[in-house]
Write a protein that holds these residues in place. Structure first.
Motif, PDB file in Angstrom:
ATOM      1  N   ARG A  35       1.040   5.299 -30.397  1.00  0.00           N
ATOM      2  CA  ARG A  35      -0.314   4.881 -29.991  1.00  0.00           C
ATOM      3  C   ARG A  35      -0.449   4.866 -28.476  1.00  0.00           C
ATOM      4  O   ARG A  35      -1.487   5.181 -27.934  1.00  0.00           O
ATOM      5  CB  ARG A  35      -0.653   3.509 -30.566  1.00  0.00           C
ATOM      6  CG  ARG A  35      -0.874   3.551 -32.054  1.00  0.00           C
ATOM      7  CD  ARG A  35      -1.328   2.213 -32.567  1.00  0.00           C
ATOM      8  NE  ARG A  35      -1.324   2.205 -34.022  1.00  0.00           N
ATOM      9  CZ  ARG A  35      -1.995   1.347 -34.751  1.00  0.00           C
ATOM     10  NH1 ARG A  35      -2.722   0.421 -34.168  1.00  0.00           N
ATOM     11  NH2 ARG A  35      -1.944   1.409 -36.057  1.00  0.00           N
ATOM     12  N   THR A  36       0.607   4.520 -27.784  1.00  0.00           N
ATOM     13  CA  THR A  36       0.590   4.516 -26.324  1.00  0.00           C
ATOM     14  C   THR A  36       0.510   5.934 -25.779  1.00  0.00           C
ATOM     15  O   THR A  36      -0.131   6.191 -24.765  1.00  0.00           O
ATOM     16  CB  THR A  36       1.849   3.821 -25.773  1.00  0.00           C
ATOM     17  OG1 THR A  36       1.883   2.483 -26.266  1.00  0.00           O
ATOM     18  CG2 THR A  36       1.867   3.796 -24.265  1.00  0.00           C
ATOM     19  N   ALA A  37       1.160   6.872 -26.462  1.00  0.00           N
ATOM     20  CA  ALA A  37       1.214   8.260 -26.006  1.00  0.00           C
ATOM     21  C   ALA A  37      -0.086   9.018 -26.258  1.00  0.00           C
ATOM     22  O   ALA A  37      -0.384   9.993 -25.577  1.00  0.00           O
ATOM     23  CB  ALA A  37       2.370   8.981 -26.693  1.00  0.00           C
ATOM     24  N   GLY A  38      -0.866   8.601 -27.257  1.00  0.00           N
ATOM     25  CA  GLY A  38      -2.084   9.336 -27.595  1.00  0.00           C
ATOM     26  C   GLY A  38      -1.764  10.508 -28.495  1.00  0.00           C
ATOM     27  O   GLY A  38      -0.709  10.545 -29.145  1.00  0.00           O
ATOM     28  N   THR A  60      -6.492   3.927 -22.645  1.00  0.00           N
ATOM     29  CA  THR A  60      -6.493   3.639 -21.213  1.00  0.00           C
ATOM     30  C   THR A  60      -5.744   2.322 -20.984  1.00  0.00           C
ATOM     31  O   THR A  60      -5.595   1.519 -21.909  1.00  0.00           O
ATOM     32  CB  THR A  60      -7.924   3.511 -20.660  1.00  0.00           C
ATOM     33  OG1 THR A  60      -8.563   2.406 -21.305  1.00  0.00           O
ATOM     34  CG2 THR A  60      -8.719   4.781 -20.883  1.00  0.00           C
ATOM     35  N   PHE A  61      -5.275   2.108 -19.777  1.00  0.00           N
ATOM     36  CA  PHE A  61      -4.567   0.866 -19.471  1.00  0.00           C
ATOM     37  C   PHE A  61      -5.475  -0.343 -19.619  1.00  0.00           C
ATOM     38  O   PHE A  61      -5.055  -1.401 -20.051  1.00  0.00           O
ATOM     39  CB  PHE A  61      -3.966   0.906 -18.058  1.00  0.00           C
ATOM     40  CG  PHE A  61      -2.795   1.829 -17.954  1.00  0.00           C
ATOM     41  CD1 PHE A  61      -1.599   1.547 -18.586  1.00  0.00           C
ATOM     42  CD2 PHE A  61      -2.888   3.006 -17.230  1.00  0.00           C
ATOM     43  CE1 PHE A  61      -0.511   2.402 -18.511  1.00  0.00           C
ATOM     44  CE2 PHE A  61      -1.818   3.881 -17.143  1.00  0.00           C
ATOM     45  CZ  PHE A  61      -0.627   3.573 -17.777  1.00  0.00           C
ATOM     46  N   SER A  62      -6.752  -0.182 -19.286  1.00  0.00           N
ATOM     47  CA  SER A  62      -7.676  -1.310 -19.362  1.00  0.00           C
ATOM     48  C   SER A  62      -8.095  -1.632 -20.798  1.00  0.00           C
ATOM     49  O   SER A  62      -8.485  -2.756 -21.081  1.00  0.00           O
ATOM     50  CB  SER A  62      -8.916  -1.051 -18.505  1.00  0.00           C
ATOM     51  OG  SER A  62      -9.606   0.094 -18.978  1.00  0.00           O
ATOM     52  N   ARG A  63      -8.009  -0.634 -21.693  1.00  0.00           N
ATOM     53  CA  ARG A  63      -8.374  -0.854 -23.100  1.00  0.00           C
ATOM     54  C   ARG A  63      -7.364  -0.138 -24.002  1.00  0.00           C
ATOM     55  O   ARG A  63      -7.663   0.877 -24.609  1.00  0.00           O
ATOM     56  CB  ARG A  63      -9.788  -0.347 -23.374  1.00  0.00           C
ATOM     57  CG  ARG A  63     -10.834  -1.098 -22.594  1.00  0.00           C
ATOM     58  CD  ARG A  63     -12.220  -0.670 -22.949  1.00  0.00           C
ATOM     59  NE  ARG A  63     -12.414   0.753 -22.635  1.00  0.00           N
ATOM     60  CZ  ARG A  63     -13.513   1.414 -22.908  1.00  0.00           C
ATOM     61  NH1 ARG A  63     -14.509   0.834 -23.509  1.00  0.00           N
ATOM     62  NH2 ARG A  63     -13.627   2.685 -22.575  1.00  0.00           N
ATOM     63  N   PRO A  64      -6.131  -0.666 -24.104  1.00  0.00           N
ATOM     64  CA  PRO A  64      -5.074   0.031 -24.844  1.00  0.00           C
ATOM     65  C   PRO A  64      -5.324   0.155 -26.345  1.00  0.00           C
ATOM     66  O   PRO A  64      -4.712   0.994 -26.997  1.00  0.00           O
ATOM     67  CB  PRO A  64      -3.831  -0.808 -24.557  1.00  0.00           C
ATOM     68  CG  PRO A  64      -4.324  -2.132 -24.149  1.00  0.00           C
ATOM     69  CD  PRO A  64      -5.672  -1.918 -23.515  1.00  0.00           C
ATOM     70  N   THR A  65      -6.201  -0.654 -26.910  1.00  0.00           N
ATOM     71  CA  THR A  65      -6.447  -0.579 -28.350  1.00  0.00           C
ATOM     72  C   THR A  65      -7.648   0.298 -28.690  1.00  0.00           C
ATOM     73  O   THR A  65      -8.016   0.425 -29.844  1.00  0.00           O
ATOM     74  CB  THR A  65      -6.663  -1.976 -28.949  1.00  0.00           C
ATOM     75  OG1 THR A  65      -7.770  -2.599 -28.300  1.00  0.00           O
ATOM     76  CG2 THR A  65      -5.419  -2.826 -28.793  1.00  0.00           C
ATOM     77  N   GLY A  66      -8.263   0.891 -27.722  1.00  0.00           N
ATOM     78  CA  GLY A  66      -9.346   1.828 -28.000  1.00  0.00           C
ATOM     79  C   GLY A  66     -10.581   1.514 -27.195  1.00  0.00           C
ATOM     80  O   GLY A  66     -10.658   0.477 -26.585  1.00  0.00           O
ATOM     81  N   PRO A  67     -11.484   2.447 -27.152  1.00  0.00           N
ATOM     82  CA  PRO A  67     -11.407   3.793 -27.703  1.00  0.00           C
ATOM     83  C   PRO A  67     -10.402   4.652 -26.934  1.00  0.00           C
ATOM     84  O   PRO A  67     -10.003   4.295 -25.834  1.00  0.00           O
ATOM     85  CB  PRO A  67     -12.826   4.333 -27.532  1.00  0.00           C
ATOM     86  CG  PRO A  67     -13.355   3.608 -26.337  1.00  0.00           C
ATOM     87  CD  PRO A  67     -12.722   2.240 -26.391  1.00  0.00           C
TER      88      PRO A  67
END
Length: 90
Positions: free
Chosen positions: A51-54, A75-82
């Motif tokens: 999930r971190t890698a995309g 993104t670092f600011s929203r790691p759980t999405g979108p």
């Protein structure tokens, strides 16, 4: 007929009756920007590292044509999405 107000799930065909159907007990992230903008990606089976890698997602609308992929990731600011579009890759 699909519900046009709900996003389509990545991997479903345009003509699929259940193209907008999400499954219970599954986790989805929305894809933001690029050729798959607005679609949902099922991330239920992905590990935390994955999930971190995309992901590189196959799309017929990439800069590389039908065999191309679109890169999406958190993104670092929203790691759980979108997950945001990072560009097209061959």
């Amino acid at each position: 007929m699909t519900d046009q107000t709900r996003p389509r799930v990545y991997g479903s065909g345009h003509g699929d009756i259940d193209a907008c159907a999400t499954l219970p007990d599954h986790e989805y992230v929305e894809l933001d920007g690029g050729p798959l903008d607005g679609q949902l990606l099922d991330v239920t089976g992905l590990t935390a590292d994955e999930r971190t890698a995309g992901a590189y997602l196959i799309t017929t609308h990439s800069a590389y044509g039908p065999s191309g992929r679109a890169s999406y990731g958190p993104t670092f600011s929203r790691p759980t999405g979108p997950w945001v579009w990072e560009g097209d890759v061959p």
